[in-house]
Design a protein around this motif. Structure first.
Motif, PDB file in Angstrom:
ATOM      1  N   GLY A   1      -2.753   3.698  -4.561  1.00 56.97           N
ATOM      2  CA  GLY A   1      -3.374   4.967  -4.911  1.00 56.97           C
ATOM      3  C   GLY A   1      -2.423   5.921  -5.601  1.00 56.97           C
ATOM      4  O   GLY A   1      -1.200   5.709  -5.645  1.00 56.97           O
TER       5      GLY A   1
ATOM      6  N   LYS B   1      -0.588   7.880   7.532  1.00 56.44           N
ATOM      7  CA  LYS B   1      -1.479   7.711   6.381  1.00 56.44           C
ATOM      8  C   LYS B   1      -1.779   6.231   6.149  1.00 56.44           C
ATOM      9  O   LYS B   1      -2.915   5.854   5.844  1.00 56.44           O
ATOM     10  CB  LYS B   1      -0.851   8.315   5.126  1.00 56.44           C
ATOM     11  N   LEU B   2      -0.754   5.403   6.280  1.00 57.12           N
ATOM     12  CA  LEU B   2      -0.949   3.961   6.118  1.00 57.12           C
ATOM     13  C   LEU B   2      -1.906   3.430   7.175  1.00 57.12           C
ATOM     14  O   LEU B   2      -2.814   2.642   6.874  1.00 57.12           O
ATOM     15  CB  LEU B   2       0.391   3.232   6.232  1.00 57.12           C
TER      16      LEU B   2
ATOM     17  N   SER C   1       0.680   7.390  -3.814  1.00 59.34           N
ATOM     18  CA  SER C   1       1.698   6.459  -3.325  1.00 59.34           C
ATOM     19  C   SER C   1       3.055   6.758  -3.962  1.00 59.34           C
ATOM     20  O   SER C   1       3.155   7.432  -4.987  1.00 59.34           O
ATOM     21  CB  SER C   1       1.283   5.020  -3.611  1.00 59.34           C
TER      22      SER C   1
ATOM     23  N   ASN D   1      -4.166   5.052   8.806  1.00 59.22           N
ATOM     24  CA  ASN D   1      -5.505   5.556   8.494  1.00 59.22           C
ATOM     25  C   ASN D   1      -6.148   4.748   7.368  1.00 59.22           C
ATOM     26  O   ASN D   1      -7.348   4.444   7.408  1.00 59.22           O
ATOM     27  CB  ASN D   1      -5.443   7.030   8.102  1.00 59.22           C
ATOM     28  N   ARG D   2      -5.349   4.425   6.371  1.00 60.27           N
ATOM     29  CA  ARG D   2      -5.848   3.664   5.226  1.00 60.27           C
ATOM     30  C   ARG D   2      -6.387   2.303   5.663  1.00 60.27           C
ATOM     31  O   ARG D   2      -7.473   1.872   5.262  1.00 60.27           O
ATOM     32  CB  ARG D   2      -4.732   3.489   4.189  1.00 60.27           C
TER      33      ARG D   2
ATOM     34  N   THR E   1      -9.573   2.572   7.806  1.00 56.87           N
ATOM     35  CA  THR E   1     -10.744   2.786   6.959  1.00 56.87           C
ATOM     36  C   THR E   1     -11.148   1.502   6.250  1.00 56.87           C
ATOM     37  O   THR E   1     -12.334   1.164   6.151  1.00 56.87           O
ATOM     38  CB  THR E   1     -10.458   3.883   5.919  1.00 56.87           C
ATOM     39  N   GLN E   2     -10.156   0.783   5.752  1.00 53.87           N
ATOM     40  CA  GLN E   2     -10.417  -0.490   5.080  1.00 53.87           C
ATOM     41  C   GLN E   2     -11.102  -1.470   6.010  1.00 53.87           C
ATOM     42  O   GLN E   2     -12.036  -2.179   5.618  1.00 53.87           O
ATOM     43  CB  GLN E   2      -9.087  -1.064   4.588  1.00 53.87           C
TER      44      GLN E   2
ATOM     45  N   ALA F   1       0.824  -1.208   0.000  1.00 56.19           N
ATOM     46  CA  ALA F   1       0.000   0.000   0.000  1.00 56.19           C
ATOM     47  C   ALA F   1       0.858   1.257   0.000  1.00 56.19           C
ATOM     48  O   ALA F   1       0.535   2.249  -0.668  1.00 56.19           O
ATOM     49  CB  ALA F   1      -0.927  -0.012   1.209  1.00 56.19           C
ATOM     50  N   TYR F   2       1.962   1.236   0.738  1.00 56.26           N
ATOM     51  CA  TYR F   2       2.861   2.387   0.771  1.00 56.26           C
ATOM     52  C   TYR F   2       3.456   2.657  -0.610  1.00 56.26           C
ATOM     53  O   TYR F   2       3.525   3.805  -1.059  1.00 56.26           O
ATOM     54  CB  TYR F   2       3.980   2.149   1.781  1.00 56.26           C
TER      55      TYR F   2
END
Length: 439
Positions: free
Chosen positions: A295, A365-366, A298, A368-369, A372-373, A290-291
């Protein structure tokens, strides 16, 4: 100002988590070995009934590949009590939807009905388990369906060999059956005899190789009575232990080339064999993926696609499987960008991960991602049913539906760095040059 914005964002995520309710469930086993998971949610009048069989493409033998995926289709052919061609008609005429899917590790069938038809869903899945008709007309019909699916999704689809991993996994797994394709070989399916399909059904589609999940607007006491009535007398099978050969660690970089007649631009894959999705490091690798490419903001996407225009597409993908995993980078060059340029850029980002901790801002940010997921992944009854079954069958812990986020929260910046050091070294990878076929 930036710090204040981040604080508000963190508060928003905290609020979302506070509103995310724990998924409560009950689980038990029938005497015949069927594992049952019940989740009651009476907020909407729907019920999903799903059965996950612990059989996937890795359970097939050499020369008879594609059976698990074939059964994903074949087991809709009918039973003595459901006429051939009526399965989907029964579901739709009673306000329901249904589907099935297959991976290397399991096959999952499910129906979602209005809750007043819960009993129908339970009966239909019991019929599939007890009485599926495996005959020549069904085999011949579904063989053509599977052939067309293979043509559409793999043979005639641009980058189909990458999307469905048929051009990746064989180069990473030489001993373990993960090297095979989920959809299998058409030659194998063509040459298989009817009694082989019947034997496969008797071997794997048995209660002690299955998990039944019922989620939604149920009354547990009544649901248990129906389960006992429909499933309790199905005889258990002889389930063999899953002892698959293991591949030796990759210690020297290997490079291979494969062609695709459906593409005009090459793609380059840098693939690393990693570890089972049951291991904590598998979650760390998910965060690393993800990092790197989760998105447009990234690291790799922003640099190579947006800023430097060196790649038309770039992605890092962490595939978690039951026995092993694959972490891969996928890149399509822009214009005259060479493979070496893309490789150098990717290696530079890996090196940076190995030598420097990611920033605290990127780390937040990771987190948070993934928070949320976690909130969103079980937003439907159908999704909850699938998660419950998957967590039990493949991960060995049904309650991960509630606890998985705790694993991600525990991952530190140092963990990310250590995983990059441990798993993403040049001598541990296979480079796959996926190029247009010359005409």
């Amino acid at each position: 100002m930036k710090r204040r914005i981040l604080s508000f964002a963190s508060l928003a995520f905290l609020g979302a988590l506070m509103s995310a309710q724990e998924i409560k469930f009950e689980e038990y086993d029938l005497p015949n070995g069927l594992h049952v998971i019940l989740h009651q949610d009476n907020s909407a009048p729907v019920v999903t009934t799903g059965v996950m069989y612990h059989v996937g493409s890795k359970d097939e033998v050499k020369g008879r590949t594609g059976f698990a995926h074939f059964f994903e289709h074949l087991l809709f052919e009918g039973t003595p009590n459901i006429k051939r061609g009526d399965w989907f008609k029964i579901v739709s005429s009673n306000g329901g939807t249904n589907n099935a899917n297959t991976t290397q590790d399991r096959t999952y069938y499910y129906e979602t009905f209005p809750s007043n038809n819960e009993q129908l869903g339970l009966w239909m899945e019991a019929e599939r388990m007890r009485n599926a008709i495996i005959n020549q007309i069904g085999v011949d019909t579904q063989r053509e369906v599977v052939k067309e699916e293979k043509r559409m999704r793999i043979d005639n689809a641009p980058y189909g060999g990458i999307i469905y991993r048929t051009s990746i996994y064989p180069h990473l797994f030489e001993k373990h059956p993960y090297g095979g394709s989920v959809i299998g070989s058409m030659e194998d399916l063509n040459s298989a005899k009817l009694d082989e399909f019947q034997a496969f059904y008797k071997k794997y589609y048995v209660p002690n190789n299955a998990t039944l999940v019922v989620a939604g607007d149920i009354k547990p006491a009544q649901t248990k009575k129906w389960i006992q009535e429909y499933y309790g007398s199905i005889p258990k099978g002889a389930v063999s232990p899953k002892n698959f050969p293991k591949d030796e660690p990759i210690v020297k970089e290997k490079e291979v080339t494969t062609t695709d007649a459906n593409i005009q631009l090459p793609a380059y894959i840098f693939a690393y064999r990693t570890l089972s999705n049951k291991e904590r490091d598998a979650y760390v690798l998910n965060m690393l993926s993800a990092y790197l490419s989760g998105g447009k903001s990234s690291v790799l996407y922003k640099k190579l696609v947006d800023q430097e225009k060196k790649a038309l597409e770039i992605a890092s993908i962490s595939d978690g499987l039951e026995d092993a995993g694959v972490f891969s980078f996928f890149a399509i060059p822009m214009g005259q960008t060479s493979k070496q340029v893309l490789q150098t850029e990717i290696d530079a980002e890996i090196k940076k991960l190995q030598t420097t901790l990611i920033s605290q801002e990127d780390y937040q940010k990771l987190q948070n991602r993934f928070e949320t997921q976690f909130v969103n992944q079980n937003s439907s009854i159908q999704g909850i049913a699938g998660s419950l079954a998957t967590n039990h069958v493949l991960l060995g812990n049904t309650n991960l539906i509630n606890k998985e986020i705790e694993i991600y929260r525990s991952i530190t910046r140092e963990d990310l760095q250590n995983a990059a050091k441990k798993y993403l070294n040049p001598n541990q990878r296979v480079i796959i040059n996926y190029i247009p076929e010359k005409k």
